[in-house]
Design a protein around this motif. Structure first.
Motif, PDB file in Angstrom:
ATOM      1  N   GLY A  72       0.822  -1.204   0.000  1.00  9.20           N
ATOM      2  CA  GLY A  72       0.000   0.000   0.000  1.00  9.20           C
ATOM      3  C   GLY A  72       0.854   1.250   0.000  1.00  9.20           C
ATOM      4  O   GLY A  72       1.895   1.301   0.652  1.00  9.20           O
ATOM      5  N   PHE A  73       0.430   2.248  -0.775  1.00  9.77           N
ATOM      6  CA  PHE A  73       1.120   3.550  -0.788  1.00  9.77           C
ATOM      7  C   PHE A  73       0.113   4.593  -0.329  1.00  9.77           C
ATOM      8  O   PHE A  73      -0.865   4.880  -1.023  1.00  9.77           O
ATOM      9  CB  PHE A  73       1.646   3.902  -2.178  1.00  9.77           C
ATOM     10  N   TRP A  74       0.342   5.120   0.857  1.00 13.64           N
ATOM     11  CA  TRP A  74      -0.533   6.099   1.499  1.00 13.64           C
ATOM     12  C   TRP A  74       0.114   7.483   1.468  1.00 13.64           C
ATOM     13  O   TRP A  74       1.342   7.609   1.509  1.00 13.64           O
ATOM     14  CB  TRP A  74      -0.760   5.721   2.956  1.00 13.64           C
ATOM     15  N   MET A  75      -0.732   8.504   1.438  1.00 10.51           N
ATOM     16  CA  MET A  75      -0.253   9.883   1.483  1.00 10.51           C
ATOM     17  C   MET A  75      -1.245  10.702   2.299  1.00 10.51           C
ATOM     18  O   MET A  75      -2.456  10.453   2.247  1.00 10.51           O
ATOM     19  CB  MET A  75      -0.150  10.461   0.069  1.00 10.51           C
ATOM     20  N   SER A  76      -0.724  11.673   3.030  1.00  9.14           N
ATOM     21  CA  SER A  76      -1.635  12.548   3.763  1.00  9.14           C
ATOM     22  C   SER A  76      -2.487  13.326   2.758  1.00  9.14           C
ATOM     23  O   SER A  76      -2.033  13.653   1.654  1.00  9.14           O
ATOM     24  CB  SER A  76      -0.858  13.515   4.661  1.00  9.14           C
ATOM     25  N   LYS A  77      -3.748  13.579   3.119  1.00 11.07           N
ATOM     26  CA  LYS A  77      -4.651  14.292   2.219  1.00 11.07           C
ATOM     27  C   LYS A  77      -4.094  15.656   1.825  1.00 11.07           C
ATOM     28  O   LYS A  77      -4.190  16.060   0.674  1.00 11.07           O
ATOM     29  CB  LYS A  77      -6.023  14.476   2.871  1.00 11.07           C
ATOM     30  N   SER A  78      -3.505  16.356   2.785  1.00 11.25           N
ATOM     31  CA  SER A  78      -2.973  17.697   2.480  1.00 11.25           C
ATOM     32  C   SER A  78      -1.835  17.625   1.466  1.00 11.25           C
ATOM     33  O   SER A  78      -1.732  18.477   0.581  1.00 11.25           O
ATOM     34  CB  SER A  78      -2.519  18.399   3.760  1.00 11.25           C
ATOM     35  N   GLN A  79      -0.996  16.608   1.556  1.00  9.69           N
ATOM     36  CA  GLN A  79       0.083  16.429   0.580  1.00  9.69           C
ATOM     37  C   GLN A  79      -0.499  16.031  -0.768  1.00  9.69           C
ATOM     38  O   GLN A  79      -0.059  16.501  -1.807  1.00  9.69           O
ATOM     39  CB  GLN A  79       1.065  15.373   1.081  1.00  9.69           C
ATOM     40  N   PHE A  80      -1.512  15.174  -0.770  1.00 12.95           N
ATOM     41  CA  PHE A  80      -2.130  14.746  -2.020  1.00 12.95           C
ATOM     42  C   PHE A  80      -2.748  15.925  -2.764  1.00 12.95           C
ATOM     43  O   PHE A  80      -2.693  15.989  -3.994  1.00 12.95           O
ATOM     44  CB  PHE A  80      -3.185  13.666  -1.765  1.00 12.95           C
ATOM     45  N   GLU A  81      -3.333  16.871  -2.043  1.00 12.43           N
ATOM     46  CA  GLU A  81      -3.910  18.050  -2.690  1.00 12.43           C
ATOM     47  C   GLU A  81      -2.859  18.796  -3.505  1.00 12.43           C
ATOM     48  O   GLU A  81      -3.147  19.305  -4.579  1.00 12.43           O
ATOM     49  CB  GLU A  81      -4.542  18.967  -1.652  1.00 12.43           C
ATOM     50  N   VAL A  82      -1.648  18.845  -3.006  1.00 11.74           N
ATOM     51  CA  VAL A  82      -0.560  19.533  -3.708  1.00 11.74           C
ATOM     52  C   VAL A  82      -0.072  18.707  -4.898  1.00 11.74           C
ATOM     53  O   VAL A  82       0.268  19.250  -5.939  1.00 11.74           O
ATOM     54  CB  VAL A  82       0.611  19.813  -2.732  1.00 11.74           C
ATOM     55  N   TRP A  83      -0.043  17.384  -4.760  1.00 13.14           N
ATOM     56  CA  TRP A  83       0.541  16.501  -5.768  1.00 13.14           C
ATOM     57  C   TRP A  83      -0.510  15.781  -6.620  1.00 13.14           C
ATOM     58  O   TRP A  83      -0.187  14.861  -7.361  1.00 13.14           O
ATOM     59  CB  TRP A  83       1.421  15.459  -5.086  1.00 13.14           C
ATOM     60  N   SER A  84      -1.769  16.179  -6.545  1.00  9.55           N
ATOM     61  CA  SER A  84      -2.839  15.434  -7.213  1.00  9.55           C
ATOM     62  C   SER A  84      -2.700  15.414  -8.736  1.00  9.55           C
ATOM     63  O   SER A  84      -3.279  14.546  -9.385  1.00  9.55           O
ATOM     64  CB  SER A  84      -4.202  16.002  -6.827  1.00  9.55           C
ATOM     65  N   HIS A  85      -1.942  16.308  -9.311  1.00  7.79           N
ATOM     66  CA  HIS A  85      -1.772  16.373 -10.764  1.00  7.79           C
ATOM     67  C   HIS A  85      -0.535  15.612 -11.244  1.00  7.79           C
ATOM     68  O   HIS A  85      -0.121  15.758 -12.392  1.00  7.79           O
ATOM     69  CB  HIS A  85      -1.663  17.845 -11.188  1.00  7.79           C
ATOM     70  N   THR A  86       0.053  14.799 -10.361  1.00  7.19           N
ATOM     71  CA  THR A  86       1.286  14.105 -10.727  1.00  7.19           C
ATOM     72  C   THR A  86       1.166  12.592 -10.583  1.00  7.19           C
ATOM     73  O   THR A  86       0.329  12.080  -9.850  1.00  7.19           O
ATOM     74  CB  THR A  86       2.471  14.564  -9.848  1.00  7.19           C
ATOM     75  N   ARG A  87       2.029  11.908 -11.322  1.00  6.12           N
ATOM     76  CA  ARG A  87       2.240  10.475 -11.141  1.00  6.12           C
ATOM     77  C   ARG A  87       3.507  10.363 -10.315  1.00  6.12           C
ATOM     78  O   ARG A  87       4.529  10.970 -10.626  1.00  6.12           O
ATOM     79  CB  ARG A  87       2.420   9.783 -12.478  1.00  6.12           C
ATOM     80  N   LEU A  88       3.457   9.600  -9.244  1.00  7.49           N
ATOM     81  CA  LEU A  88       4.587   9.456  -8.341  1.00  7.49           C
ATOM     82  C   LEU A  88       5.397   8.231  -8.731  1.00  7.49           C
ATOM     83  O   LEU A  88       4.839   7.150  -8.919  1.00  7.49           O
ATOM     84  CB  LEU A  88       4.107   9.328  -6.900  1.00  7.49           C
ATOM     85  N   ILE A  89       6.695   8.408  -8.836  1.00  5.97           N
ATOM     86  CA  ILE A  89       7.597   7.320  -9.186  1.00  5.97           C
ATOM     87  C   ILE A  89       8.543   7.138  -8.006  1.00  5.97           C
ATOM     88  O   ILE A  89       9.355   8.021  -7.704  1.00  5.97           O
ATOM     89  CB  ILE A  89       8.372   7.646 -10.470  1.00  5.97           C
TER      90      ILE A  89
END
Length: 119
Positions: A72-89
């Motif tokens: 599982g890859f989890w992220m805090s919601k606040s961080q996801f809001e900033v990175w929501s337009h990206t694919r994480l590698i």
């Protein structure tokens, strides 16, 4: 034909490290908070050791060849809001990161590379 772009993926080097850590520690999970301890570096824990809650988002359940359980890859919601337009590698590089993440004793650390998606 439209093919959905994965939200999170592992580089071959990161997948190799996940295999090694899984062999030693069992099922794994990642969490990326964007807070202290290497800022935006993803932390790798034995599954369930880091308690997630309503302030976290499960972005992916990564399948790794040779590992029985998905990671599982989890992220805090606040961080996801900033990175929501990206694919994480997720990659792994030489150098010690946080002492909280399982790869630290190996002399390497996980880090995120990103690509803009959409638009």
């Amino acid at each position: 034909m439209y093919e959905e772009i994965p939200r999170v993926e592992l580089t071959p080097a990161a997948a190799d490290m996940v295999r090694r850590l899984s062999a030693s520690h069992g099922p794994l999970m990642f969490h990326q908070s964007g807070g202290c301890c290497d800022g935006s570096a993803p932390m790798c824990y034995p599954e369930g050791e880091f308690k997630t809650g309503g302030s976290d988002v499960l972005l992916a359940e990564l399948a790794v060849d040779g590992v029985d359980d998905r990671v599982g890859f989890w992220m805090s919601k606040s961080q996801f809001e900033v990175w929501s337009h990206t694919r994480l590698i997720v990659d792994v590089v030489d150098g010690r990161g946080s002492g909280f993440s399982l790869e630290a004793p190996e002399g390497v650390r996980f880090l995120i590379r990103s690509r803009v998606i959409g638009g």
